[in-house]
Design a protein around this motif. Structure first.
Motif, PDB file in Angstrom:
ATOM      1  N   SER A   1      37.659  43.241  42.187  1.00 57.99           N
ATOM      2  CA  SER A   1      37.878  42.461  40.967  1.00 57.99           C
ATOM      3  C   SER A   1      36.609  42.569  40.137  1.00 57.99           C
ATOM      4  N   SER A   2      36.750  42.547  38.824  1.00 53.46           N
ATOM      5  CA  SER A   2      35.522  42.580  38.015  1.00 53.46           C
ATOM      6  C   SER A   2      35.063  41.167  37.643  1.00 53.46           C
ATOM      7  N   ASN A   3      35.743  40.131  38.132  1.00 53.56           N
ATOM      8  CA  ASN A   3      35.187  38.771  38.066  1.00 53.56           C
ATOM      9  C   ASN A   3      34.309  38.600  39.296  1.00 53.56           C
ATOM     10  N   ARG A   4      33.008  38.366  39.058  1.00 53.88           N
ATOM     11  CA  ARG A   4      32.111  38.415  40.217  1.00 53.88           C
ATOM     12  C   ARG A   4      31.100  37.284  40.236  1.00 53.88           C
ATOM     13  N   ILE A   5      30.779  36.885  41.441  1.00 53.52           N
ATOM     14  CA  ILE A   5      29.647  35.977  41.652  1.00 53.52           C
ATOM     15  C   ILE A   5      28.620  36.765  42.451  1.00 53.52           C
ATOM     16  N   TYR A   6      27.458  37.037  41.834  1.00 52.70           N
ATOM     17  CA  TYR A   6      26.384  37.764  42.509  1.00 52.70           C
ATOM     18  C   TYR A   6      25.433  36.742  43.127  1.00 52.70           C
ATOM     19  N   LEU A   7      25.256  36.835  44.446  1.00 56.73           N
ATOM     20  CA  LEU A   7      24.320  35.930  45.129  1.00 56.73           C
ATOM     21  C   LEU A   7      23.042  36.680  45.454  1.00 56.73           C
ATOM     22  N   LEU A  38      27.415  34.163  37.855  1.00 56.79           N
ATOM     23  CA  LEU A  38      28.859  34.330  37.672  1.00 56.79           C
ATOM     24  C   LEU A  38      29.132  35.196  36.451  1.00 56.79           C
ATOM     25  N   VAL A  39      29.892  36.269  36.639  1.00 55.36           N
ATOM     26  CA  VAL A  39      30.253  37.162  35.529  1.00 55.36           C
ATOM     27  C   VAL A  39      31.770  37.292  35.491  1.00 55.36           C
ATOM     28  N   LEU A  40      32.375  36.821  34.400  1.00 56.75           N
ATOM     29  CA  LEU A  40      33.828  36.879  34.275  1.00 56.75           C
ATOM     30  C   LEU A  40      34.192  37.968  33.274  1.00 56.75           C
ATOM     31  N   SER A  41      34.853  39.004  33.749  1.00 57.98           N
ATOM     32  CA  SER A  41      35.124  40.139  32.869  1.00 57.98           C
ATOM     33  C   SER A  41      36.344  39.896  32.001  1.00 57.98           C
ATOM     34  N   ASP A  42      37.278  39.059  32.479  1.00 59.89           N
ATOM     35  CA  ASP A  42      38.498  38.893  31.699  1.00 59.89           C
ATOM     36  C   ASP A  42      38.401  37.711  30.737  1.00 59.89           C
ATOM     37  N   ASN A  43      37.161  37.316  30.463  1.00 58.54           N
ATOM     38  CA  ASN A  43      36.903  36.282  29.465  1.00 58.54           C
ATOM     39  C   ASN A  43      37.486  34.928  29.845  1.00 58.54           C
ATOM     40  N   SER A  44      37.771  34.733  31.109  1.00 55.98           N
ATOM     41  CA  SER A  44      38.144  33.388  31.545  1.00 55.98           C
ATOM     42  C   SER A  44      36.954  32.484  31.262  1.00 55.98           C
ATOM     43  N   THR A  45      37.208  31.323  30.777  1.00 59.26           N
ATOM     44  CA  THR A  45      36.119  30.363  30.605  1.00 59.26           C
ATOM     45  C   THR A  45      36.380  29.219  31.565  1.00 59.26           C
ATOM     46  N   ASP A  46      35.537  28.230  31.486  1.00 60.65           N
ATOM     47  CA  ASP A  46      35.741  27.032  32.301  1.00 60.65           C
ATOM     48  C   ASP A  46      35.769  27.313  33.793  1.00 60.65           C
ATOM     49  N   LEU A  48      38.535  36.424  42.114  1.00 57.55           N
ATOM     50  CA  LEU A  48      37.147  36.869  41.951  1.00 57.55           C
ATOM     51  C   LEU A  48      36.550  37.307  43.275  1.00 57.55           C
ATOM     52  N   ASN A  49      35.401  37.953  43.176  1.00 56.79           N
ATOM     53  CA  ASN A  49      34.678  38.460  44.339  1.00 56.79           C
ATOM     54  C   ASN A  49      33.303  37.807  44.409  1.00 56.79           C
ATOM     55  N   ILE A  50      32.933  37.405  45.630  1.00 55.90           N
ATOM     56  CA  ILE A  50      31.544  36.982  45.838  1.00 55.90           C
ATOM     57  C   ILE A  50      30.815  38.173  46.435  1.00 55.90           C
ATOM     58  N   LEU A  51      29.739  38.612  45.779  1.00 53.47           N
ATOM     59  CA  LEU A  51      28.983  39.764  46.257  1.00 53.47           C
ATOM     60  C   LEU A  51      27.681  39.296  46.884  1.00 53.47           C
ATOM     61  N   ASP A  52      27.558  39.548  48.178  1.00 43.98           N
ATOM     62  CA  ASP A  52      26.353  39.186  48.911  1.00 43.98           C
ATOM     63  C   ASP A  52      25.849  40.474  49.557  1.00 43.98           C
ATOM     64  N   SER A  99      23.828  41.204  51.735  1.00 41.97           N
ATOM     65  CA  SER A  99      23.656  41.261  53.182  1.00 41.97           C
ATOM     66  C   SER A  99      25.001  41.334  53.898  1.00 41.97           C
ATOM     67  N   ARG A 100      26.115  41.184  53.165  1.00 44.50           N
ATOM     68  CA  ARG A 100      27.385  41.030  53.845  1.00 44.50           C
ATOM     69  C   ARG A 100      28.511  41.895  53.294  1.00 44.50           C
ATOM     70  N   GLY A 101      28.552  42.058  51.982  1.00 42.05           N
ATOM     71  CA  GLY A 101      29.658  42.769  51.357  1.00 42.05           C
ATOM     72  C   GLY A 101      30.323  41.888  50.322  1.00 42.05           C
ATOM     73  N   THR A 102      31.629  42.044  50.226  1.00 36.70           N
ATOM     74  CA  THR A 102      32.379  41.363  49.176  1.00 36.70           C
ATOM     75  C   THR A 102      33.380  40.397  49.782  1.00 36.70           C
ATOM     76  N   ALA A 103      33.359  39.164  49.294  1.00 34.40           N
ATOM     77  CA  ALA A 103      34.392  38.210  49.705  1.00 34.40           C
ATOM     78  C   ALA A 103      35.387  38.076  48.562  1.00 34.40           C
TER      79      ALA A 103
END
Ligand code: NAG
Ligand code: NAG
Ligand code: NAG
Ligand code: NAG
Ligand code: NAG
Ligand code: NAG
Ligand code: NAG
Ligand code: NAG
Ligand code: NAG
Ligand code: NAG
Length: 508
Positions: A77-83, A448-456, A483-487, A489-493
C-alpha cells in the motif's frame, strides 16, 4: 505444533468478556456493565517476532477487538507509517483519572461488587491499567459543597486542620483499592483548588482571590498537613501541583474554587515557602512538584519567570497542563516549553468533554467525543507530553454531582437506579493508549504518509519497556483505509483500518 497451540490458546483467551453494547441514539454505543457482567480486556501476550497484534475499537461497535497478522517482506500500500526507533523523544509517566468527590459518590451508589468492578475497569490488569491518580486537596466543583480542611476563623498554625468526611468516605477507600489493584504501581498526585477563606485576599473560596502574603508559609504547611493525614491512612503521594487552574481567579464571575497566582508571585512562593518546606521535610523531600496545572494557552510565558530563576527552577520537576482551550492554542507552545526547559517533564493533568450550548452534558455513546480524547492525546504525545490524566472517573447521567452545576461528561456514567454503569467511547479511546503504552515507554519517530489524500488519520508510536512496539492509529474518516507500517528491523505490517476507528498495533 506445540508452540502454535500455545499461541492460539493465549489468543483465544485474550478478549475475556465482550462489550454488551447499547445505542442511545447519540452516534455510537456504550458498553453496559451490571452486577453480573462487565467487559474486560486481558493484558496482551507476546507473539513471535514474525507476527503483530491489532486491537480495534470503532463506531460500528468493536471494542478492543483483537486480530493478529504476519509481517510481509514488501509494502503493498502507498499509505505508510515509517517508524524509526533510533529517534526517541519523551518517556511516558502514565495515564489515569481523578478521585473527585463526585467519582466516589457515584461509585458508592453502586452495589459493593460493582464498586470493585468499576475500579477494576480502570486500574486492574483486566482493565485499562491506569497508573496515575489525581487527588483534589479538599473540595472541587465536583463536590456537593464548597469546603477546605480548616474552615473556622484564622488559624495560622493549622491547629484545627482536619480531613473532611468526603476524604474518608469517597476518596481514601477508592484510592486504597486502586493501590491494591495496581500492586502499588500507581503514582498519586494532589492538587488544591481553594485555600481556607481566611487565607485569601477576597475571603472567599472562588473569585478574584489570592493567598495573603502573611499566610504564604501557612499555605505551604497546609500541603504537608494534607500529605501527613493521607500518609497515616496508607496513601503516599508521588507528587503535588502548585494549585489547580490559578488563572480561574482572573474571572471574577467564575464560581470555581481557586487560589489565584499571578506569574510574578508564584515563583516567590515556590522559592521561599513551598520548595524549602517540601524538600526540607523528612517524609516528602523527593516529592515531585509540578507548576501550572492550567491550560496550554498559558505556556510558556506563565512559567518563564519562575523557571528563569535558577534557585526556583531546582524545586520544580514538571509542568502540568489541562486540555480545555487546546482548540484555541497551538501545540507548538508545548515544543517551545520543552526547548526552554528540556529537563522538566510535561504532563496532562485534566481533561473532560464540556458540552456545547446545544448539547446535554452527558452524551451516552458519542463516538465523536471519543475522537476528541484520542486526537488530543495523539497531539500531546507528538509534542513532548509524558502522560494524560482524565477528570472524573464516574459521573451520574446528568454529569454530576457538581454544586455549581458545571456538569460534564465522563468515561464512565453510573446509573444508580438500574445498578448499571456505562463505558463511554472516551473510555476505549483512552484505553488504546493506557492499556498498551505502559509507564517507561518512549515515543519513537513515526511518520505518516497518505498517498490517496485521506485526511483525518493520525498516528503515534512508542517503544515499550519490554521492547515491544506500540503504534496507535486514529481514523476519523467515514471510510476504511488500508496502510502499511514500515519498520526497518522487521518489514511491513499491512493493516486494515476500519471506518471511524482507533487501532493499536503491537509487536515484539
Ligand atoms: C447483566 O447483563 C447480562 C448480559 O446481558 C444479563 O445476562 C444479566 O441478566 C444481567 N444481570 C443483571 C443483574 O441485570
Ligand atoms: C496487503 O496485504 C495484506 C496481507 O496479505 C492483505 O490483507 C491486504 O488486503 C493487502 N492490501 C492491499 C492494498 O493489497
Ligand atoms: C533514524 O534515526 C536516526 C537517529 O536520528 C538517524 O540517524 C537515521 O538516519 C534515521 N533513519 C532513517 C531511515 O530515517
Ligand atoms: C491487595 O489485597 C490483597 C488481599 O487483601 C493483599 O493480599 C495484597 O497484599 C494487597 N496488595 C497490595 C499491594 O496492597
Ligand atoms: C514523618 O517522618 C518522621 C521521621 O522520619 C516520622 O516520625 C513521622 O511519623 C512521619 N510522619 C508521618 C505522617 O508519617
Ligand atoms: C522517596 O522516598 C521514599 C522514602 O525514602 C522512598 O520509599 C521512595 O522510593 C522515594 N521515591 C523516589 C521517587 O525516589
Ligand atoms: C542558571 O543555570 C544555568 C545552567 O546551569 C547557567 O547557565 C546560568 O548561568 C545560571 N544563571 C544564573 C543567573 O546563575
Ligand atoms: C437508568 O435506569 C432507570 C431504571 O432502570 C431507567 O429508567 C433509566 O432510563 C436509566 N437511565 C439511562 C441513562 O439509561
Ligand atoms: C492527491 O492530491 C494531489 C495534489 O492535490 C493530486 O495531484 C493527486 O492526484 C491526489 N492523489 C489521489 C490518489 O487522489
Ligand atoms: C530490550 O533490548 C535491550 C537491547 O536490545 C536489552 O538489553 C534488554 O534486555 C531488552 N529488554 C527486555 C525486557 O527484553
Amino acid at each position: 505444533m506445540l508452540v502454535l497451540l500455545l499461541v492460539l490458546s493465549t489468543l483465544s483467551f485474550s478478549n475475556c468478556q465482550q462489550c454488551q453494547s447499547r445505542d442511545y441514539g447519540n452516534g455510537g454505543t456504550v458498553c453496559v456493565c451490571n452486577a453480573t457482567y462487565c467487559d474486560t480486556i486481558a493484558r496482551p501476550q507476546r507473539v513471535p517476532p514474525s507476527q503483530f497484534l491489532t486491537y480495534t475499537s470503532n463506531l460500528a461497535g468493536l471494542r478492543f477487538s483483537q486480530t493478529s497478522g504476519t509481517f510481509a517482506p514488501r509494502p503493498n500500500s502507498s499509505n505508510r507509517i515509517y517508524l524509526n526507533s533510533s529517534r526517541v523523544y519523551q518517556t511516558i509517566i502514565g495515564w489515569g483519572g481523578a478521585f473527585t468527590d463526585a467519582t466516589g459518590i457515584n461509585i458508592e451508589s453502586l452495589p459493593a461488587n460493582m464498586r470493585e468492578m468499576l475500579l477494576e475497569s480502570y486500574y486492574s490488569p483486566n482493565g485499562l491499567e491506569y497508573s496515575l491518580g489525581r487527588v483534589p486537596i479538599g473540595g472541587t466543583d465536583f463536590s456537593v459543597r464548597p469546603y477546605s480542611y480548616d474552615d473556622g476563623g484564622p488559624d495560622p498554625d493549622l491547629i484545627n486542620f482536619a480531613l473532611a468526611p468526603e476524604d474518608l468516605l469517597y476518596k481514601i477507600p477508592n484510592i486504597q483499592r486502586a493501590i491494591n489493584l495496581t500492586n502499588g504501581n500507581i503514582k498519586l498526585f494532589a492538587s488544591a483548588w481553594t485555600a481556607p477563606r481566611w487565607m485569601k485576599t477576597n475571603g472567599d473560596y472562588s473569585g478574584y482571590g489570592f493567598i495573603r502574603r502573611f499566610f504564604y508559609q501557612t499555605w505551604a504547611n497546609y500541603y504537608v498537613r494534607f500529605l501527613d493525614e493521607y500518609r497515616r491512612r496508607g496513601v503516599n503521594f508521588w507528587g503535588i501541583t502548585t494549585g489547580n487552574e490559578p488563572a480561574d481567579a482572573l474571572n471574577p464571575f467564575d464560581q470555581l474554587e481557586v487560589v489565584g497566582w499571578p506569574s510574578w508571585l508564584i515563583g516567590d512562593w515556590i522559592l521561599n515557602n513551598l520548595g524549602p518546606t517540601i524538600r526540607g521535610s523528612p517524609n516528602y523531600s523527593n516529592l515531585t512538584i509540578m507548576i501550572l496545572d492550567d491550560q496550554r494557552v498559558f505556556l510558556p510565558w506563565y512559567i518563564v519567570r519562575a523557571l528563569n530563576n535558577n534557585r526556583t527552577r531546582q524545586y520544580i520537576d514538571g509542568i502540568a497542563v489541562h486540555w480545555y482551550l487546546d482548540l484555541y492554542s497551538s501545540p507548538d507552545l508545548l515544543d517551545q516549553t520543552q526547548r526552554l526547559f528540556p529537563e522538566k517533564f510535561i504532563l496532562g493533568t485534566e481533561a473532560s468533554v464540556m458540552p456545547a450550548s446545544y448539547e446535554t452534558p452527558v452524551l451516552l455513546g458519542s463516538w465523536t467525543r471519543g475522537e476528541e480524547y484520542s486526537s488530543d492525546i495523539i497531539t500531546d504525545m507528538q509534542h513532548w507530553v509524558t502522560g494524560w490524566v482524565d477528570w472524573n472517573m464516574a459521573l451520574n447521567p446528568d454529569g454530576g454531582p457538581n454544586y455549581i452545576r458545571n456538569f460534564v461528561d465522563s468515561t464512565i456514567i453510573v446509573n444508580a437506579t438500574s445498578a448499571e454503569f456505562y463505558k463511554q467511547p472516551t473510555y476505549y479511546h483512552f484505553g488504546h493508549f493506557s492499556k498498551f503504552v505502559p509507564r517507561g515507554s518512549v515515543r519513537i519517530d513515526c511518520n505518516l504518509v497518505l498517498s490517496d489524500n485521506s485526511t483525518d488519520v493520525d498516528s503515534v508510536a512508542f517503544r515499550r519497556p519490554d521492547n515491544g512496539t506500540a503504534v496507535v492509529i486514529l481514523n476519523r474518516n467515514p471510510t476504511a483505509v488500508s496502510l502499511n507500517i514500515l519498520d526497518n528491523s522487521r518489514g511491513t505490517a499491512p493493516i486494515a483500518i476500519t471506518a471511524k476507528s482507533i487501532t493499536t498495533v503491537l509487536y515484539w
